[in-house]
Design an enzyme around this catalytic site. Structure first.
Site, PDB file in Angstrom:
ATOM      1  N   GLU A 180     -10.469   0.248   3.452  1.00 36.12           N
ATOM      2  CA  GLU A 180     -10.378  -0.041   1.942  1.00 36.12           C
ATOM      3  C   GLU A 180     -10.200  -1.647   1.847  1.00 36.12           C
ATOM      4  OE1 GLU A 180      -7.833   1.695  -0.633  1.00 36.12           O
ATOM      5  OE2 GLU A 180      -8.788   1.404  -2.275  1.00 36.12           O
ATOM      6  N   HIS A 181      -8.878  -1.954   2.282  1.00 37.55           N
ATOM      7  CA  HIS A 181      -8.309  -3.242   2.143  1.00 37.55           C
ATOM      8  C   HIS A 181      -8.216  -3.965   3.662  1.00 37.55           C
ATOM      9  CE1 HIS A 181      -6.561  -1.518  -1.311  1.00 37.55           C
ATOM     10  NE2 HIS A 181      -7.184  -2.334  -2.000  1.00 37.55           N
ATOM     11  N   GLN A 230       0.758  -1.192  -0.117  1.00 39.47           N
ATOM     12  CA  GLN A 230       0.000   0.065  -0.092  1.00 39.47           C
ATOM     13  C   GLN A 230       0.669   1.156   0.147  1.00 39.47           C
ATOM     14  OE1 GLN A 230      -3.359   0.293  -0.621  1.00 39.47           O
ATOM     15  NE2 GLN A 230      -2.834  -1.965  -0.829  1.00 39.47           N
ATOM     16  N   HIS A 232     -53.941  14.362  -6.695  1.00 41.53           N
ATOM     17  CA  HIS A 232     -53.499  13.421  -6.431  1.00 41.53           C
ATOM     18  C   HIS A 232     -54.891  12.099  -6.027  1.00 41.53           C
ATOM     19  CE1 HIS A 232     -49.442  14.867  -6.567  1.00 41.53           C
ATOM     20  NE2 HIS A 232     -48.812  13.426  -6.242  1.00 41.53           N
ATOM     21  N   HIS A 271       2.152   3.139  -3.108  1.00 41.30           N
ATOM     22  CA  HIS A 271       1.250   3.862  -4.076  1.00 41.30           C
ATOM     23  C   HIS A 271       1.523   5.242  -4.129  1.00 41.30           C
ATOM     24  CE1 HIS A 271      -1.446   1.111  -5.852  1.00 41.30           C
ATOM     25  NE2 HIS A 271      -1.665   0.300  -4.964  1.00 41.30           N
ATOM     26  N   ASP A 314      -5.649  -6.892  -6.119  1.00 42.42           N
ATOM     27  CA  ASP A 314      -5.426  -5.621  -7.203  1.00 42.42           C
ATOM     28  C   ASP A 314      -5.254  -6.004  -8.484  1.00 42.42           C
ATOM     29  OD1 ASP A 314      -5.294  -3.907  -5.218  1.00 42.42           O
ATOM     30  OD2 ASP A 314      -3.244  -4.131  -4.680  1.00 42.42           O
TER      31      ASP A 314
END
Lengths: 435, 435
Positions: free
Chosen positions: B332-333, B264, B425, B267, B366
């Protein structure tokens, strides 16, 4: 008889595409002043919490609250509203709630998983959100049906806690709204509104708990605040004016169609009602019905403005062309008021809700048919859906590799990761390659 | 050996909750200057179409295009990229594409319908979007895996046309990205990027067709533009920096865990890697592995900054507490690097993707595990889901009342509509009440 000047178009006219584009054009107001007010309100609520909420509520809703404790309604208060309802209204509300819950039960997604030959598991875990917030407008647009339509899908999804906010300007409370909240199982109700209520739900204060998602309609301040907090929390679509598109073969009682068009137009001056029909004589009959019925309507001023500024009666070649034009419009509500709606259905690609057959008045869908009445407006049915249980569930991917699977896929991942120059990814995968 | 200063926390410390909040705090940049640039770009693209696209692309990407024709790649060009790929890379890309498609097939929703006792039909029609746009970043973050992960779910959903935009600064093209586009069945590729590409997809130009939804990652200009066009088109979530949370029982090879954290961290500097473990000795071992392995990494500068500013090694009481903390983070992961991940799974409520067992490196997810790698970041897994087929399908409610059903429900709708003072209505429903 009231003369009503409604736009008439024909699909055969040479500038029809441009005329239709102009009819549909709708730009939501992006006002710098509104943005600034909303930004200030959010900043204050984040910084000062409850005190900012109390101050704004006293200011905007003309209240005299000393603390947030005065701006929360007890569950006993909600139960009392339901209990005190006239029997006929209570029965109708309960019938609606039952049908809405039953329909939405079918929308629940379940977790799934499969196992590959080498023992690797792949799947998707579906879970409800923990806590959601429902915005309910105060004043003239306070609709108990909206409480049911927003809260019940969350309830069906299994959301643990539902927080409702509803402003009570000048302290005026709508008993039907509170009764609907009790019936739908809303957990807490705060009598706050505007951008301050959205900010409180998004970031939390000492008293108002932070939620995971905010749904429900509101004015331009509410919509702007929802857009601003999107990301910190989830939001539903930001709604434009309500619309109906009726495709009619010219055989439905024209009074019925006129009233169906009115039922959108009475929402507000910006609401849009459009009729497509291959029979010019029938368009004239509907025009006559409109002029005959309008003087009998309580909201005739709103209806007249809406029809004269936003409506159209459109002559089409045939029902196939009507379906084609409908897909261009991607209407919120689509009535197929034709003899054989099943035959037309496969041609309909984009619509929030499709009302099939002469007996299926759109108004039934607003209250008690079962499906949700929170629907994508302004052509957003091209890419979005009715509010549903799926809006209150979320998914997690599940991956469990067997040692053999990790080894084989480790080789693939290694090649691709090195192709992206992500060496740590590659080496992480390579560690799991068996000798 | 490189000394790496990583934050150490313990769940038993009195200020742990505040420390954790501080660790997770992430505010996406809301820069007035960026907003202004993006607003100008969108205005220009709406007003001047292709010419604005050409001008911005020449300016920002240092190109010398005369017209949009020079900024479109032919399908032959994409096919050539795939054809010219080294055999090993092509096989890996194809293996990944096959697995991703297979997994996503399981996500397809089907239309459904049921019939009530009185003959009333209720249902939900599920249809694909007509046309979607995929944003692919140029330069260092150009990932062929992202092309697969964004395009294949749309393809599985049945989207008719997929438009890809990818900037090529200085004319530099990424052959792997083009190959992935060919493999995924992308229909058209424009070599444009930034806010101008987002505006073109949202509103259309003479050459670039308007799409229904825009997905894919991008820099702050792209993210700001996506937020601005949201409503005119659909968008996916606006992604924050990538994150991994590893829960380890202290029995996985510490080198493996160190490399998983690196994967991670490599990145970008803002990426976040967190390890939870009940064994303090093991945290020290992972620290040693990190210091041992870091000098061997190509992206060691990025990894070091990321670990020193955003990472943490956290001592927890036990795995149950680790799950509790994980739910607070909503990562996230999430790697469950433990002996019995199935036992831990029911405690996990919020996570984008869950990687179970010591062999399931996050990096496999991934590229080629099958599930999507576009996942909710920054705690948004509390209310959102991995990118999936459901993001490219939309639903329409179906309602077809029998005359008897319309009559019964007309009575209910009438009471509720009159309770909301919506007389049109009510009357629309009442017309369908049988005598």
């Amino acid at each position: 008889m009231t003369q009503v000047s409604i736009k008439r178009l024909s699909s055969s006219q040479s500038d029809f595409a441009q005329q239709l584009d102009a009819l549909l054009a709708w730009e939501s107001v992006s006002d710098k002043r509104v943005n600034q007010v909303v930004e200030d309100v959010i900043t204050q609520v984040k910084a000062r919490g409850d005190q900012a909420l109390v101050d704004y509520t006293n200011q905007f809703d003309r209240m005299q609250a000393q603390s947030m404790a005065e701006l929360e309604l007890s569950t006993e208060r909600l139960a009392k509203a339901l209990h005190d309802l006239p029997a006929e209204q209570r029965a109708a509300l309960e019938a609606a709630a039952t049908r809405v819950s039953q329909y939405h039960e079918r929308q629940k997604s379940d977790s799934w998983r499969y196992v590959e030959a080498d023992g690797t598991h792949l799947g998707q875990q579906v879970t409800p959100m923990d806590r959601v917030g429902i915005y309910v407008p105060g004043g003239k647009a306070a609709y108990p049906s909206s409480v049911l339509m927003n809260a019940l899908p969350a309830k069906v999804a299994g959301v643990n806690e539902i927080i409702m906010v509803v402003p009570t300007p000048d302290g005026v409370v709508n008993e039907l709204v509170l009764a609907a909240a009790a019936l739908a199982g809303v957990d807490r109700v705060f009598t706050i509104g505007g951008a301050q209520a959205v900010a409180a739900l998004a970031y939390g204060t000492e008293t108002v708990p932070k939620v995971d998602k905010i749904v429900g309609p509101g004015n331009i301040y509410v919509a702007t605040a929802k857009r601003a907090v999107f990301g910190a929390v989830g939001i539903d679509m930001i709604a434009g004016p309500s619309e109906i598109l009726v495709i009619c073969d010219g055989k439905t009682n024209p009074d019925w169609i006129a009233m169906d068009l009115f039922s959108q137009a009475e929402h507000d001056e910006d609401a849009q009602s459009i009729l497509l029909c291959p029979d010019e004589h029938y368009l004239n009959e509907v025009q006559s019905s409109i002029e005959k019925l309008l003087p009998t309507m309580e909201r005739q001023a709103i209806i007249k403005t809406s029809l004269e500024t936003r409506a159209a009666l459109i002559l089409v070649a045939d029902l196939a062309e009507a379906a084609h034009i409908s897909n261009r419009i991607a209407p919120e509500h689509l009535e197929l008021s034709v003899e054989d709606p099943e035959a037309l259905l496969p041609s309909i690609r984009h619509a929030g809700a499709i009302f099939m057959g002469r007996y299926t008045a759109e108004a039934l869908g607003d209250y008690c048919a079962g499906p949700n009445h929170v629907l994508p407006t302004s052509g957003t049915a091209r890419f979005s859906s009715p509010l549903g249980v799926y809006d209150f569930q979320k998914r997690s991917s599940l991956i469990m590799f067997s040692p053999e699977g990790a080894s084989e896929m480790g080789k693939v991942a290694s090649i691709l990761a090195r192709g992206e120059s992500l060496t740590a990814h590659a080496r992480s995968a390579e560690y799991r390659i068996l000798d």
